[in-house]
Write a protein that holds these residues in place. Structure first.
Motif, PDB file in Angstrom:
ATOM      1  N   ARG A 112       1.020  -1.060  -0.091  1.00  0.00           N
ATOM      2  CA  ARG A 112      -0.070   0.162   0.008  1.00  0.00           C
ATOM      3  C   ARG A 112       0.942   1.218  -0.095  1.00  0.00           C
ATOM      4  O   ARG A 112       1.534   1.629   1.058  1.00  0.00           O
ATOM      5  CB  ARG A 112      -0.975   0.147   1.078  1.00  0.00           C
ATOM      6  CG  ARG A 112      -1.992   0.933   1.186  1.00  0.00           C
ATOM      7  CD  ARG A 112      -2.742   1.120   2.568  1.00  0.00           C
ATOM      8  NE  ARG A 112      -4.190   1.611   2.387  1.00  0.00           N
ATOM      9  CZ  ARG A 112      -4.109   2.657   3.012  1.00  0.00           C
ATOM     10  NH1 ARG A 112      -3.149   3.084   3.680  1.00  0.00           N
ATOM     11  NH2 ARG A 112      -5.371   3.558   2.992  1.00  0.00           N
ATOM     12  N   THR A 114       1.918   5.075   0.288  1.00  0.00           N
ATOM     13  CA  THR A 114       1.310   6.199   0.915  1.00  0.00           C
ATOM     14  C   THR A 114       2.168   7.394   0.745  1.00  0.00           C
ATOM     15  O   THR A 114       1.641   8.458   1.012  1.00  0.00           O
ATOM     16  CB  THR A 114       1.219   5.896   2.368  1.00  0.00           C
ATOM     17  OG1 THR A 114       2.587   5.727   3.078  1.00  0.00           O
ATOM     18  CG2 THR A 114       0.310   4.877   2.886  1.00  0.00           C
ATOM     19  N   PRO A 325      -4.626   7.476   8.217  1.00  0.00           N
ATOM     20  CA  PRO A 325      -4.871   6.489   7.078  1.00  0.00           C
ATOM     21  C   PRO A 325      -4.510   5.013   7.354  1.00  0.00           C
ATOM     22  O   PRO A 325      -4.678   3.805   6.982  1.00  0.00           O
ATOM     23  CB  PRO A 325      -3.938   7.109   5.985  1.00  0.00           C
ATOM     24  CG  PRO A 325      -3.964   8.387   6.203  1.00  0.00           C
ATOM     25  CD  PRO A 325      -3.740   8.760   7.739  1.00  0.00           C
ATOM     26  N   LEU A 328      -6.983   2.909   8.586  1.00  0.00           N
ATOM     27  CA  LEU A 328      -7.725   2.198   7.768  1.00  0.00           C
ATOM     28  C   LEU A 328      -7.366   0.939   7.262  1.00  0.00           C
ATOM     29  O   LEU A 328      -8.144   0.160   6.585  1.00  0.00           O
ATOM     30  CB  LEU A 328      -8.218   3.232   6.472  1.00  0.00           C
ATOM     31  CG  LEU A 328      -8.607   4.629   6.601  1.00  0.00           C
ATOM     32  CD1 LEU A 328      -8.773   5.426   5.604  1.00  0.00           C
ATOM     33  CD2 LEU A 328     -10.190   4.265   7.317  1.00  0.00           C
ATOM     34  N   THR A 360     -10.446  -4.994   5.488  1.00  0.00           N
ATOM     35  CA  THR A 360      -9.883  -3.739   6.129  1.00  0.00           C
ATOM     36  C   THR A 360     -11.079  -2.968   6.749  1.00  0.00           C
ATOM     37  O   THR A 360     -11.983  -2.757   6.227  1.00  0.00           O
ATOM     38  CB  THR A 360      -8.716  -3.187   5.468  1.00  0.00           C
ATOM     39  OG1 THR A 360      -9.405  -2.809   4.093  1.00  0.00           O
ATOM     40  CG2 THR A 360      -7.676  -3.933   4.883  1.00  0.00           C
ATOM     41  N   GLU A 362     -10.903   0.177   5.838  1.00  0.00           N
ATOM     42  CA  GLU A 362     -11.519   1.118   4.593  1.00  0.00           C
ATOM     43  C   GLU A 362     -12.353   0.098   3.621  1.00  0.00           C
ATOM     44  O   GLU A 362     -13.230   0.503   3.122  1.00  0.00           O
ATOM     45  CB  GLU A 362      -9.976   1.313   3.962  1.00  0.00           C
ATOM     46  CG  GLU A 362     -10.526   2.040   2.589  1.00  0.00           C
ATOM     47  CD  GLU A 362      -9.025   2.094   1.647  1.00  0.00           C
ATOM     48  OE1 GLU A 362      -8.929   2.630   0.715  1.00  0.00           O
ATOM     49  OE2 GLU A 362      -7.917   1.718   2.206  1.00  0.00           O
ATOM     50  N   THR A 366     -16.212   0.848   2.458  1.00  0.00           N
ATOM     51  CA  THR A 366     -16.543   0.893   1.158  1.00  0.00           C
ATOM     52  C   THR A 366     -17.647  -0.019   0.690  1.00  0.00           C
ATOM     53  O   THR A 366     -18.341   0.496  -0.170  1.00  0.00           O
ATOM     54  CB  THR A 366     -15.013   0.699   0.161  1.00  0.00           C
ATOM     55  OG1 THR A 366     -13.889   1.593   0.766  1.00  0.00           O
ATOM     56  CG2 THR A 366     -15.363   0.802  -1.338  1.00  0.00           C
ATOM     57  N   ASP A 403     -17.342   8.995   2.088  1.00  0.00           N
ATOM     58  CA  ASP A 403     -16.351   9.144   1.399  1.00  0.00           C
ATOM     59  C   ASP A 403     -14.982   9.907   2.048  1.00  0.00           C
ATOM     60  O   ASP A 403     -13.797   9.426   1.780  1.00  0.00           O
ATOM     61  CB  ASP A 403     -16.604  10.092   0.078  1.00  0.00           C
ATOM     62  CG  ASP A 403     -17.597   9.172  -1.025  1.00  0.00           C
ATOM     63  OD1 ASP A 403     -17.518   7.841  -0.800  1.00  0.00           O
ATOM     64  OD2 ASP A 403     -18.309  10.165  -1.722  1.00  0.00           O
ATOM     65  N   ILE A 406     -13.399   7.376   4.408  1.00  0.00           N
ATOM     66  CA  ILE A 406     -12.740   6.542   3.534  1.00  0.00           C
ATOM     67  C   ILE A 406     -11.240   7.035   2.882  1.00  0.00           C
ATOM     68  O   ILE A 406     -10.251   6.129   2.688  1.00  0.00           O
ATOM     69  CB  ILE A 406     -13.616   5.707   2.382  1.00  0.00           C
ATOM     70  CG1 ILE A 406     -14.614   5.050   2.886  1.00  0.00           C
ATOM     71  CG2 ILE A 406     -12.665   5.119   1.318  1.00  0.00           C
ATOM     72  CD1 ILE A 406     -15.756   4.902   1.832  1.00  0.00           C
ATOM     73  N   ARG A 407     -11.246   8.128   2.796  1.00  0.00           N
ATOM     74  CA  ARG A 407     -10.038   8.588   2.097  1.00  0.00           C
ATOM     75  C   ARG A 407      -9.094   9.226   3.300  1.00  0.00           C
ATOM     76  O   ARG A 407      -7.950   9.511   3.294  1.00  0.00           O
ATOM     77  CB  ARG A 407     -10.155  10.079   1.357  1.00  0.00           C
ATOM     78  CG  ARG A 407     -11.003  10.110   0.102  1.00  0.00           C
ATOM     79  CD  ARG A 407     -10.819  11.202  -0.745  1.00  0.00           C
ATOM     80  NE  ARG A 407     -11.537  12.325  -0.126  1.00  0.00           N
ATOM     81  CZ  ARG A 407     -12.886  12.536  -0.300  1.00  0.00           C
ATOM     82  NH1 ARG A 407     -13.652  11.954  -1.104  1.00  0.00           N
ATOM     83  NH2 ARG A 407     -13.273  13.620   0.311  1.00  0.00           N
ATOM     84  N   GLY A 408      -9.649   8.837   4.511  1.00  0.00           N
ATOM     85  CA  GLY A 408      -8.749   8.941   5.852  1.00  0.00           C
ATOM     86  C   GLY A 408      -8.592  10.652   6.090  1.00  0.00           C
ATOM     87  O   GLY A 408      -7.767  10.958   6.948  1.00  0.00           O
TER      88      GLY A 408
END
Length: 481
Positions: A112, A114, A325, A328, A360, A362, A366, A403, A406-408
Motif C-alpha cells: 500500500r 502512501t 490512514p 484504515l 480492512t 477501509e 467501502t 467518502d 474512507i479517504r482518511g
C-alpha cells in the motif's frame, strides 16, 4: 541468446544499470575462456563472475554481447541478471530470471503506497507473476522477468498503454477513451497525486518479491504464501499431486490457505455454479472459513465468513478510534452476528445485514457505502429520482461523509458489538500490549440476544438425565392407562 525489445524505464533500477559498470571495466579485467566458443568469463571487484556471450541482435541482426551475472537480492534469494548490448545499433535490453527452482508454495505480495518514498521499493517480477494496480483496475499478465522498482513498473505499464493509443483511437474509440482515463490516473499516481493505492504481485512459482521496509505502518506491506491449485501446477509444468489428481479430500484435515471447490446451486438463476472455500488462520485470534460463490451464467457473486468454535459465556464489544490512514488498513473481521456503529458518520448496521466479512476498515466502509448507494439510488423504477428532494440531500450528505472517512481525512469511531465474541480488529502494537486506540469489553448478553441466537432453548449439560426422566414419566403414564 536473442534479445527482446527494450522496456527499461527512466529512474527504474534495471539489470542494465548493474552491468554498465562491469562493461566499462571489462577491458581492464583479464578475460578467461571457459572452453566454450564465444563465452568469456570476467570478474568484477567483488569477485563475482560475469559470463559474456555473443548473441544475435534482434534489432539489426548483427552479433551483440550478452552478460550474465549471478547475484543475491537482500531478504530474497539468488537471481540471474542478464544484459544485452549491441555495438552496431546501440540496442540495449535487460532481463531477470530466478536462479532457484520453483518454490513449494506460491507467493502473493501487497504493498500500500502512501508517499513518494514507496516508489523506490525494489520489485522482482518473475516471468510467471501477475501484477495488479488495484485502483487502476489494471492487471499485467505473466511475461518477461524484471528487476525494477514500483515507479519503474508503473511507468512501464503506462508507457506501454500509450504506445497503442493512436491505433485504438481509429479502430476502437470506446476502448481508447477508457485507456486514456487509465493513463491519466496512472500519471497522477506517478506524480504523487493519488495516494494511497495498492500494488499486488501474485506469483504461483513463488519467485517474485517486493522488498520489505521494517519501519512501515500496520497493513502497508503483506506477504502471503499459498498452496497452488492443480491448474496452476499444470501451467508451471508440474505434475499434480496424487490427492489433487484423484480429487479426493476425504479423511483429510482442512489445510489452511488451501482452496477447495464444490458444486452449488446459484440462488439467482438456480443453475449449477461453484463455491470456493478456504480456511484462514487469523494471528492471535482464531481460524475462520472464507466462502465465495460465483455464477458464470448470471454473474451472481457472494462472499461470506464463517466463524467456529464454542459460544463463550460473554459477548464482546470492540471500540476502535480511527485517527490516521494507517488505521484504515487494519484487518477487521465482522461476523454475521455482529452489529456495527460509527457515531460520527451516523452509520448503524444491524446484525446479519452484511453477513460475515473479513477485510480492512477501509474495505468494510467501502462495501457498506457501495451496497447502500446501490439500494437507494439504483434500485426500483425511478431509483434516486423518486426520492423527495430533502431526503436525497440527506443521503448525499451521508455518502459524502463516508467518502471523507474512507479517504482518511476525518477521524471516526467504529464500535463492533458481537454477542458471540467472534469479531476481531487488528492491533497496531504488540498483541500482548494494550492498543491505546482500541478498547475491548466483555458484557453479559441480553435476553433478546440470547433468544435471537437460540441459546435459551439450548442445553449442553445434563441433557442425558433429563431425557431419562422424560422417558420414565412417559412409561409411567402408559402403564397407568
Amino acid at each position: 541468446m536473442s534479445a527482446p525489445r527494450d522496456t527499461a524505464t527512466t529512474n527504474a533500477p534495471t539489470s542494465s544499470e548493474f552491468f554498465e559498470p562491469i562493461g566499462k571495466k571489462a577491458d581492464q579485467l583479464a578475460p578467461s575462456t571457459n572452453g566454450k566458443d564465444g563465452v568469456v568469463s570476467t570478474e568484477d571487484d567483488d569477485g563475482k563472475v560475469v559470463e559474456q556471450i555473443e548473441s544475435l541482435c534482434m534489432n539489426c541482426h548483427e552479433n551483440g554481447m550478452t552478460r550474465l551475472l549471478l547475484t543475491s537480492i537482500p531478504y530474497f534469494r539468488e537471481v540471474i541478471l542478464m544484459s544485452f548490448h549491441c555495438d552496431h545499433c546501440n540496442f540495449k535490453n535487460s532481463e531477470i530470471q530466478s536462479a532457484g527452482e520453483i518454490q513449494p508454495k506460491g507467493a502473493s505480495y501487497q504493498l500500500r503506497l502512501t508517499d513518494m518514498a514507496d516508489f523506490q521499493r525494489t520489485v522482482v517480477k518473475s516471468d510467471t507473476a501477475i501484477v495488479k494496480f488495484v485502483e487502476l483496475d489494471l492487471e499485467v499478465p505473466p511475461g518477461r522477468g524484471q528487476l525494477t522498482n514500483v515507479e519503474g513498473l508503473l511507468s512501464t505499464v503506462v508507457d506501454d498503454l500509450e504506445l497503442g493509443q493512436k491505433a485504438r483511437k481509429e479502430q476502437m474509440p470506446e476502448i481508447y477513451e477508457k485507456v486514456a482515463q487509465t493513463i491519466v490516473k496512472g500519471r497522477a499516481m506517478l506524480a504523487g497525486e493519488a495516494f494511497p493505492f495498492r500494488l499486488l504481485v501474485d506469483d504461483p512459482a513463488g519467485n517474485s518479491h517486493i522488498a520489505p521496509n521494517f519501519r512501515e505502518g500496520v497493513g502497508q506491506y503483506e506477504k502471503r504464501e499459498y498452496v497452488r491449485t492443480p491448474e496452476q501446477n499444470e501451467a508451471l509444468g508440474l505434475a499434480p499431486t496424487e490427492q489433487a489428481a484423484n480429487g479426493n479430500v476425504e479423511d483429510e484435515d482442512i489445510i489452511p490457505d488451501q482452496v477447495y471447490e464444490f458444486p452449488a446451486t446459484c440462488p439467482g438463476c438456480m443453475r449449477h455454479c461453484t463455491t470456493r472455500m478456504t480456511m484462514v488462520d487469523i494471528p492471535h485470534f482464531k481460524a475462520v472459513v472464507l466462502m465465495s460463490t460465483h455464477c458464470d451464467e448470471c454473474g451472481y457473486k457472494s462472499n461470506d465468513v464463517k466463524t467456529g468454535g464454542e459460544i463463550p459465556e460473554l459477548g464482546k464489544k470492540i471500540t476502535l478510534k480511527v485517527e490516521s490512514p494507517e488505521d484504515l488498513a487494519r484487518d477487521i473481521l465482522k461476523s454475521e452476528t455482529c452489529a456495527l456503529e460509527c457515531p460520527e458518520l451516523n452509520l448503524s448496521v444491524n446484525p446479519g445485514t452484511l453477513g460475515g466479512r473479513f477485510t480492512t476498515v477501509e474495505g468494510l466502509l467501502t462495501q457498506i457505502r457501495d451496497d447502500l448507494r446501490s439500494q437507494i439510488f439504483e434500485t426500483g423504477s425511478g431509483g434516486g429520482d423518486s426520492l423527495p428532494s430533502e431526503e436525497k440531500i440527506t443521503w448525499n450528505q451521508f455518502f459524502d461523509g463516508l467518502d471523507v472517512a474512507i479517504r482518511g481525512e476525518k477521524p471516526f469511531t467504529i464500535i463492533l458489538t458481537d454477542p458471540i465474541a467472534s469479531s476481531y480488529v487488528q492491533k497496531n502494537v504488540d498483541p500482548d500490549q494494550d492498543d491505546p486506540q482500541m478498547t475491548i469489553e466483555e458484557y453479559t448478553r441480553t435476553d433478546e440476544e440470547e433468544e435471537d441466537l437460540g441459546l435459551k432453548d439450548m442445553k449442553t449439560e445434563g441433557y442425558e438425565q433429563d431425557h431419562a426422566n422424560q422417558t420414565t414419566t412417559t412409561e409411567s403414564k402408559e402403564e397407568a392407562r
